[in-house]
Design an enzyme around this catalytic site. Structure first.
Site, PDB file in Angstrom:
ATOM      1  N   ASP A  40       2.798   1.111   6.549  1.00 44.42           N
ATOM      2  CA  ASP A  40       3.212   1.221   5.148  1.00 44.42           C
ATOM      3  C   ASP A  40       2.990  -0.155   4.363  1.00 44.42           C
ATOM      4  O   ASP A  40       3.284  -0.159   2.918  1.00 44.42           O
ATOM      5  CB  ASP A  40       4.996   1.150   5.146  1.00 44.42           C
ATOM      6  CG  ASP A  40       5.689   0.041   5.899  1.00 44.42           C
ATOM      7  OD1 ASP A  40       4.843  -0.918   6.404  1.00 44.42           O
ATOM      8  OD2 ASP A  40       6.766  -0.204   5.972  1.00 44.42           O
ATOM      9  N   SER A  41       1.984  -0.935   5.006  1.00 45.12           N
ATOM     10  CA  SER A  41       1.361  -1.934   4.211  1.00 45.12           C
ATOM     11  C   SER A  41       0.259  -1.299   3.055  1.00 45.12           C
ATOM     12  O   SER A  41      -0.124  -1.816   2.299  1.00 45.12           O
ATOM     13  CB  SER A  41       0.588  -2.859   5.259  1.00 45.12           C
ATOM     14  OG  SER A  41      -0.258  -1.818   6.160  1.00 45.12           O
ATOM     15  N   ASP A  50       3.503   5.319   9.934  1.00 48.59           N
ATOM     16  CA  ASP A  50       4.754   4.291   9.670  1.00 48.59           C
ATOM     17  C   ASP A  50       5.704   5.016   8.985  1.00 48.59           C
ATOM     18  O   ASP A  50       5.733   5.857   7.964  1.00 48.59           O
ATOM     19  CB  ASP A  50       4.194   3.196   8.896  1.00 48.59           C
ATOM     20  CG  ASP A  50       4.477   2.039   9.383  1.00 48.59           C
ATOM     21  OD1 ASP A  50       5.411   1.650  10.569  1.00 48.59           O
ATOM     22  OD2 ASP A  50       4.171   0.816   8.782  1.00 48.59           O
ATOM     23  N   LYS A  81       6.247   4.932  13.933  1.00 48.82           N
ATOM     24  CA  LYS A  81       6.715   3.737  14.130  1.00 48.82           C
ATOM     25  C   LYS A  81       7.835   3.253  13.174  1.00 48.82           C
ATOM     26  O   LYS A  81       7.728   3.904  12.157  1.00 48.82           O
ATOM     27  CB  LYS A  81       5.420   2.789  13.859  1.00 48.82           C
ATOM     28  CG  LYS A  81       6.011   1.278  14.128  1.00 48.82           C
ATOM     29  CD  LYS A  81       4.733   0.274  13.969  1.00 48.82           C
ATOM     30  CE  LYS A  81       4.168  -0.166  12.764  1.00 48.82           C
ATOM     31  NZ  LYS A  81       5.212  -0.786  11.788  1.00 48.82           N
ATOM     32  N   GLU A  99      10.550   0.145  12.033  1.00 52.57           N
ATOM     33  CA  GLU A  99      11.044  -1.354  12.263  1.00 52.57           C
ATOM     34  C   GLU A  99      12.341  -1.636  12.648  1.00 52.57           C
ATOM     35  O   GLU A  99      13.236  -0.921  12.174  1.00 52.57           O
ATOM     36  CB  GLU A  99      10.583  -2.029  10.916  1.00 52.57           C
ATOM     37  CG  GLU A  99       9.008  -2.013  10.338  1.00 52.57           C
ATOM     38  CD  GLU A  99       8.813  -2.807   9.271  1.00 52.57           C
ATOM     39  OE1 GLU A  99       9.915  -3.531   8.738  1.00 52.57           O
ATOM     40  OE2 GLU A  99       7.805  -2.907   8.735  1.00 52.57           O
ATOM     41  N   GLU A 104       5.464  -8.806  15.319  1.00 51.50           N
ATOM     42  CA  GLU A 104       4.785  -9.403  14.381  1.00 51.50           C
ATOM     43  C   GLU A 104       5.563 -10.586  14.036  1.00 51.50           C
ATOM     44  O   GLU A 104       6.672 -10.915  14.144  1.00 51.50           O
ATOM     45  CB  GLU A 104       4.933  -8.361  13.188  1.00 51.50           C
ATOM     46  CG  GLU A 104       4.488  -9.022  11.677  1.00 51.50           C
ATOM     47  CD  GLU A 104       4.155  -7.993  10.750  1.00 51.50           C
ATOM     48  OE1 GLU A 104       4.607  -6.961  10.761  1.00 51.50           O
ATOM     49  OE2 GLU A 104       3.538  -8.372   9.515  1.00 51.50           O
TER      50      GLU A 104
HETATM   51  O1  KIV Z   1       2.370  -1.684   8.017  1.00 53.33           O
HETATM   52  C1  KIV Z   1       1.667  -2.358   8.745  1.00 53.33           C
HETATM   53  O2  KIV Z   1       0.389  -2.507   8.544  1.00 53.33           O
HETATM   54  C2  KIV Z   1       2.128  -2.523   9.891  1.00 53.33           C
HETATM   55  C3  KIV Z   1       1.288  -3.500  10.756  1.00 53.33           C
HETATM   56  C4  KIV Z   1       1.228  -4.905  10.125  1.00 53.33           C
HETATM   57  C5  KIV Z   1       1.931  -3.532  12.267  1.00 53.33           C
HETATM   58  O3  KIV Z   1       3.129  -2.269  10.108  1.00 53.33           O
END
Ligand code: KIV
Length: 287
Positions: free
Chosen positions: A45-46, A84, A114, A116, A181
């Site tokens: 989600d970056s 994500d 994934k 969080e 992280e």
């Molecule tokens: O969104 C992302 O890029 C991430 C990584 C930094 C692990 O969750």
């Protein structure tokens, strides 16, 4: 035969050769990750920050994530692709979480998702539905406001205990791997020792079972400042801006396109068009 890495293969990688995970958001980044031999591509989600220009990761929607994940799946053949779950897609209820996971696998074709934070009930429900889950603890960017900024986590004894407990609970709930992280290296080492599933570190030191970085940071596409744990292996942002500046200058000076870069009409058609007509004559077509 070229085939994708599987979840059981990743789960079994704990304590072996370090796993390599890269973020990918579109066909070019997916192809680069594939060419690098990445074990996993994470549609992180970056995306919100490094591609879509948002201030935080909170702004990206599940629809946008799926749109980008489809391109990553389409353009890669061998890495496991993890999608994500964005902010808002799993916090509200277990039912909403499973619905989001189902959409991700069905519409984007990712092999795993994934999420969080410490949500063992969400993980259990996803795993029960046949959706493999990667956990993510420590600095969890979707909680930026609760953390008061992007700060290293687990720096007190109580916080370390909590993190260890959460990691164990996520593994018990069925996570096949865990991203750590922004935690002290000793803490990441302790979690890695404790778990049977692999840990994937980002800003978590060298003891993890694998490493992940945001591809735009690694390639120097994101503008500085860069986090301490990122060593840029290229400066593509600068190189791209320089290249585009040179092209713009060449256009303004009429150095491009050259005659050789143009297309030509067949000779007969060219002769007809250069004669007088109702329209202004067309000049000789460049070769
Ligand atoms: O969104 C992302 O890029 C991430 C990584 C930094 C692990 O969750």
């Amino acid at each position: 035969m070229r085939r994708r890495k599987t979840v059981p293969e990743i789960r079994a990688a704990s304590g072996r050769e370090p796993l390599v995970m890269l973020t990918a958001y579109d066909a070019p980044t997916a192809r680069w990750g594939e060419a690098a031999g990445a074990d996993m591509l994470l549609v992180g989600d970056s995306l919100a920050m490094v591609v879509l220009g948002h201030e935080t990761t909170l702004d990206v929607t599940l629809d946008e994530m799926i749109h980008h994940a489809r391109a990553v799946v389409r353009a890669s053949a061998t890495p496991l692709v993890v999608g994500d779950l964005p902010f808002g897609s799993y916090q509200v209820s277990v039912e909403a979480t499973v619905a989001a996971g189902v959409r991700y696998l069905r519409e984007a074709g990712v092999q795993a998702v994934k999420l969080e934070g410490a949500w063992p009930d969400r993980v259990r429900a996803l795993v029960r539905a046949g959706i493999p889950v990667m956990g993510h603890l420590g600095l969890t960017p979707q909680s930026v406001h609760a953390m008061g900024g992007y700060r290293v986590q687990a720096r007190t004894e109580a916080a370390v205990r909590e993190l260890l407990g959460d990691a164990v609970r996520l593994e018990a709930a069925g996570c096949f791997a865990l991203v750590l992280e922004g935690v002290p290296s000793e803490v990441a080492a302790a979690v890695t020792d404790r778990l049977g599933v692999p840990t994937i570190g980002i800003g978590a030191g060298p003891a993890c079972d694998g490493q992940v970085l945001v591809v735009h940071d690694l390639l120097g596409i994101s503008p500085p400042p860069r986090p301490r744990f990122v060593r840029p292996y290229a400066l593509l942002g600068q190189a791209a801006a320089d290249a585009l500046r040179r092209w713009a200058a060449d256009v303004r000076a009429r150095r491009v396109p050259t005659a050789e870069q143009g297309y030509r009409l067949p000779a007969a058609a060219g002769r007809a068009l250069t004669g007088a007509g109702t329209h202004p004559p067309i000049r000789e077509v460049a070769p």
